[in-house]
Motif scaffolding. Sequence first.
Motif, short mmCIF file in Angstrom:
data_model
loop_
_atom_site.label_atom_id
_atom_site.label_comp_id
_atom_site.label_asym_id
_atom_site.label_seq_id
_atom_site.Cartn_x
_atom_site.Cartn_y
_atom_site.Cartn_z
N SER A 55 0.84 -1.20 0.00
CA SER A 55 0.00 0.00 0.00
C SER A 55 0.87 1.23 0.00
N TYR A 56 0.42 2.23 -0.74
CA TYR A 56 0.95 3.59 -0.59
C TYR A 56 0.11 4.18 0.54
N GLN A 57 0.71 4.94 1.44
CA GLN A 57 -0.03 5.46 2.60
C GLN A 57 -1.15 4.48 3.03
N GLN A 58 -2.46 4.86 2.86
CA GLN A 58 -3.51 3.93 3.29
C GLN A 58 -3.96 3.01 2.16
N GLU A 59 -3.91 3.56 0.95
CA GLU A 59 -4.55 2.91 -0.19
C GLU A 59 -3.80 1.65 -0.64
N LYS A 60 -4.53 0.54 -0.72
CA LYS A 60 -3.91 -0.70 -1.19
C LYS A 60 -3.69 -0.64 -2.69
N ALA A 61 -2.49 -0.91 -3.13
CA ALA A 61 -2.22 -0.87 -4.57
C ALA A 61 -2.03 -2.28 -5.13
N VAL A 62 -1.47 -3.17 -4.31
CA VAL A 62 -1.27 -4.56 -4.74
C VAL A 62 -1.73 -5.44 -3.59
N PRO A 93 -7.01 -1.88 -16.08
CA PRO A 93 -7.33 -0.46 -16.17
C PRO A 93 -6.30 0.44 -15.47
N ASN A 94 -6.35 1.72 -15.72
CA ASN A 94 -5.47 2.69 -15.06
C ASN A 94 -5.62 2.57 -13.55
N GLY A 95 -4.50 2.60 -12.87
CA GLY A 95 -4.54 2.58 -11.41
C GLY A 95 -4.78 1.22 -10.81
N SER A 96 -4.65 0.14 -11.61
CA SER A 96 -4.93 -1.19 -11.06
C SER A 96 -3.69 -1.84 -10.45
N GLY A 97 -2.57 -1.14 -10.47
CA GLY A 97 -1.39 -1.65 -9.76
C GLY A 97 -0.33 -2.30 -10.63
N LYS A 98 -0.41 -2.15 -11.93
CA LYS A 98 0.58 -2.78 -12.82
C LYS A 98 1.98 -2.22 -12.58
N SER A 99 2.10 -0.90 -12.67
CA SER A 99 3.42 -0.29 -12.48
C SER A 99 3.93 -0.54 -11.07
N THR A 100 3.03 -0.53 -10.10
CA THR A 100 3.44 -0.76 -8.72
C THR A 100 4.05 -2.15 -8.57
N LEU A 101 3.41 -3.15 -9.17
CA LEU A 101 3.95 -4.51 -9.07
C LEU A 101 5.33 -4.58 -9.73
N SER A 134 10.83 2.25 -18.23
CA SER A 134 9.76 2.71 -17.36
C SER A 134 8.69 3.42 -18.16
N GLN A 135 7.53 3.61 -17.50
CA GLN A 135 6.42 4.31 -18.15
C GLN A 135 6.80 5.77 -18.43
N GLN A 136 7.77 6.28 -17.66
CA GLN A 136 8.17 7.69 -17.79
C GLN A 136 9.41 7.86 -18.65
N ASP A 181 7.22 -1.15 -19.36
CA ASP A 181 5.98 -0.58 -18.84
C ASP A 181 5.36 0.34 -19.89
N GLU A 182 4.34 -0.12 -20.57
CA GLU A 182 3.66 0.63 -21.63
C GLU A 182 4.63 1.24 -22.63
N PRO A 183 5.42 0.41 -23.29
CA PRO A 183 6.43 0.95 -24.20
C PRO A 183 5.85 1.48 -25.51
N1 ATP Z 1 3.76 7.32 -5.70
C1 ATP Z 1 2.49 7.01 -5.34
N2 ATP Z 1 1.97 7.46 -4.16
C2 ATP Z 1 0.72 7.15 -3.77
N3 ATP Z 1 -0.12 6.39 -4.49
C3 ATP Z 1 0.32 5.90 -5.67
C4 ATP Z 1 1.64 6.19 -6.16
N4 ATP Z 1 1.81 5.58 -7.35
C5 ATP Z 1 0.64 4.94 -7.61
N5 ATP Z 1 -0.26 5.13 -6.60
C6 ATP Z 1 -1.61 4.57 -6.54
O1 ATP Z 1 -1.52 3.16 -6.58
C7 ATP Z 1 -2.49 2.61 -7.44
C8 ATP Z 1 -1.82 1.79 -8.53
O2 ATP Z 1 -1.03 2.63 -9.37
P1 ATP Z 1 -0.15 2.09 -10.56
O3 ATP Z 1 0.69 3.20 -11.05
O4 ATP Z 1 0.52 0.85 -10.13
O5 ATP Z 1 -1.28 1.75 -11.65
P2 ATP Z 1 -1.14 1.25 -13.15
O6 ATP Z 1 -1.88 -0.03 -13.22
O7 ATP Z 1 0.29 1.21 -13.56
O8 ATP Z 1 -1.93 2.37 -13.95
P3 ATP Z 1 -1.67 3.01 -15.41
O9 ATP Z 1 -2.33 2.10 -16.39
O10 ATP Z 1 -2.38 4.31 -15.33
O11 ATP Z 1 -0.22 3.15 -15.61
C9 ATP Z 1 -3.29 3.81 -7.98
O12 ATP Z 1 -4.49 3.88 -7.23
C10 ATP Z 1 -2.43 4.99 -7.74
O13 ATP Z 1 -3.21 6.11 -7.44
#
Ligand code: ATP
Lengths: 248, 271
Positions: free
Chosen positions: A12-19, A37-45, A80-82, A164-166
């Motif tokens: 989790s980032y702060q409170q929000e569960k990402a993975v 979908p966007n924000g589903s945690g792909k980049s985080t994983l 990276s995505q960036q 990541d999304e090349p």
């Molecule tokens: N640096 C961060 N700090 C806090 N929350 C984050 C951070 N990076 C991502 N999140 C949150 O974690 C969740 C997953 O984000 P992530 O970037 O892994 O999604 P994604 O699947 O790669 O999305 P996208 O398709 O838009 O690239 C999202 O809800 C996002 O808001």
Amino acid sequence: MALLELKNINFSYQQEKAVENVRLSIEEGDFVAFIGPNGSGKSTLLKLILGYLTPDKGEILWQGQPASDVMDWSSIGYISQQVKEFNQSFPATVREIVGSNLYNKMGFIKFLNSSLEEKIAQALKLVDMEGFMRRKIGNLSGGQQQRVFIARLMVNDPDLIILDEPLVGLDIKAQDDFYRIIGEIKEKYNKTIIMVSHDIQVISRHANRVVCFEEGQVYSHRAREFSYDDYMYDLRQTNLRIIPRHEH
Amino acid sequence: MDFLSYTFMRRALIAGNMVGVIAPLVGVFLNLRRLSLIGHTLSHVALAGVAIGLFIGVFPLYMALIISIIAALAIEKLRKDYQDYAELSLAIILAAGLGLATILISAARQSAGIHSYLFGSISLVGTRDIYMILPLAFIILAVIIKYYYGFFYLAFNENEARLAGVPVKALNIVFMVVVALTISLAIRVVGTLLIASLITIPVAAGMQLAWSFKSTIWLSLIYSLIAVNSGLIYSFYYDLAPGGTIIITGVLLLLATMLIKYLYQKFFRPR
Ligand SMILES: Nc1ncnc2c1ncn2[C@@H]1O[C@H](COP(=O)(O)OP(=O)(O)OP(=O)(O)O)[C@@H](O)[C@H]1O
Ligand SMILES: [Mg+2]
């Protein structure tokens, strides 16, 4: 033994569960597509696999050993995505950008020698960019820059390639070129690849496994049996972790 | 060339050229990392070091060296721990350094010496300065050459450097110490007020014409050495503070380069 094994990863980032409780195992030679979908945690994983983030719970194993202990990070090639967000006026040539990735292979003094120059030339040849060696990186088109970054990653002969999304911002021709190069890399070197993409149709033609993300959870499939309907079906499930879809 | 017959001028030229080599080298990396504010901050902290030295009667440049290294390490820590407030923390350290310097200088009551630390001085470059500048400048040079591609990677993409095997944390600390040393060494020649410019201006000029990273470094070096040497010579003949003459020469070189580049692109490039 799996090349990479994720055991019940939570983050989790702060409170929000990402993975959430992700289990996944990747074999050598796999081409794994991450979709969701966007924000589903792909980049985080991916960042967890790359060691940028540390799991709150769970374990990442690299060839059966804890990755944090045994990992030689230069054996992972990452785009990276960036990746395109670098300073476009950065005064460096393609040769210098690709060469910098050979840091680990440079001697006591961190400069390029002629055997490393040879590796740079080969990597650029792989992506059809050998004529661009002395061009400034910022003066290339987006598609050309993308190929330089593939060369930069290949110059290190990585065991695992993470993309990541090349394809964002590339036209149809550049996307075709990209898949042709990736296909060549797979065929010639049998590299293991993880790639995030939003184009389910195309990626499932190239990948041998598809992993769907939904709110931090994953569902894994063999690519051949995988379709857009399956993807929509997955998105409606919330309790299942991994569905061996081909067994249905 | 009669200026060469003066010992103090020979010393000033040795010190000036050493500083003229390391300042743009450090400057290329600092500017490309968009950290040039760190140069400004450390030079003000170094001034506080000078003031402490004058106040307690220790050789001011030693104090500047110690204080700016401590500040550089603190800045690196803050930069990592409070990424979102990195700029604010620099502004605070800069203010604290300048405030402290002002208080100590006014409290010391014999502030005649401070002038040379603000604007540089050629007549005051002593053997002690040379003994401090020479070895440290060589160490800085050696470190930059040894870790050339490491610093390059940090400048291009600090986040991804780790995946190439660059020891990011350690190199960042080494780099900050190198910046602090460079600033302290440059005090005698250009003065604390103008050090940040010596780190920036030749690099800005070099980048105008550069075709690669390596050429950026060489061009910046050439601009810097031209500025330093002609600045010191002007300073000698017209009895001016060298900091000003060096930086103004640098600025003129930068403007001339920009003008030539502009004219070339306007009239000689095929459309
Ligand atoms: N640096 C961060 N700090 C806090 N929350 C984050 C951070 N990076 C991502 N999140 C949150 O974690 C969740 C997953 O984000 P992530 O970037 O892994 O999604 P994604 O699947 O790669 O999305 P996208 O398709 O838009 O690239 C999202 O809800 C996002 O808001
Ligand atoms: Mg993402």
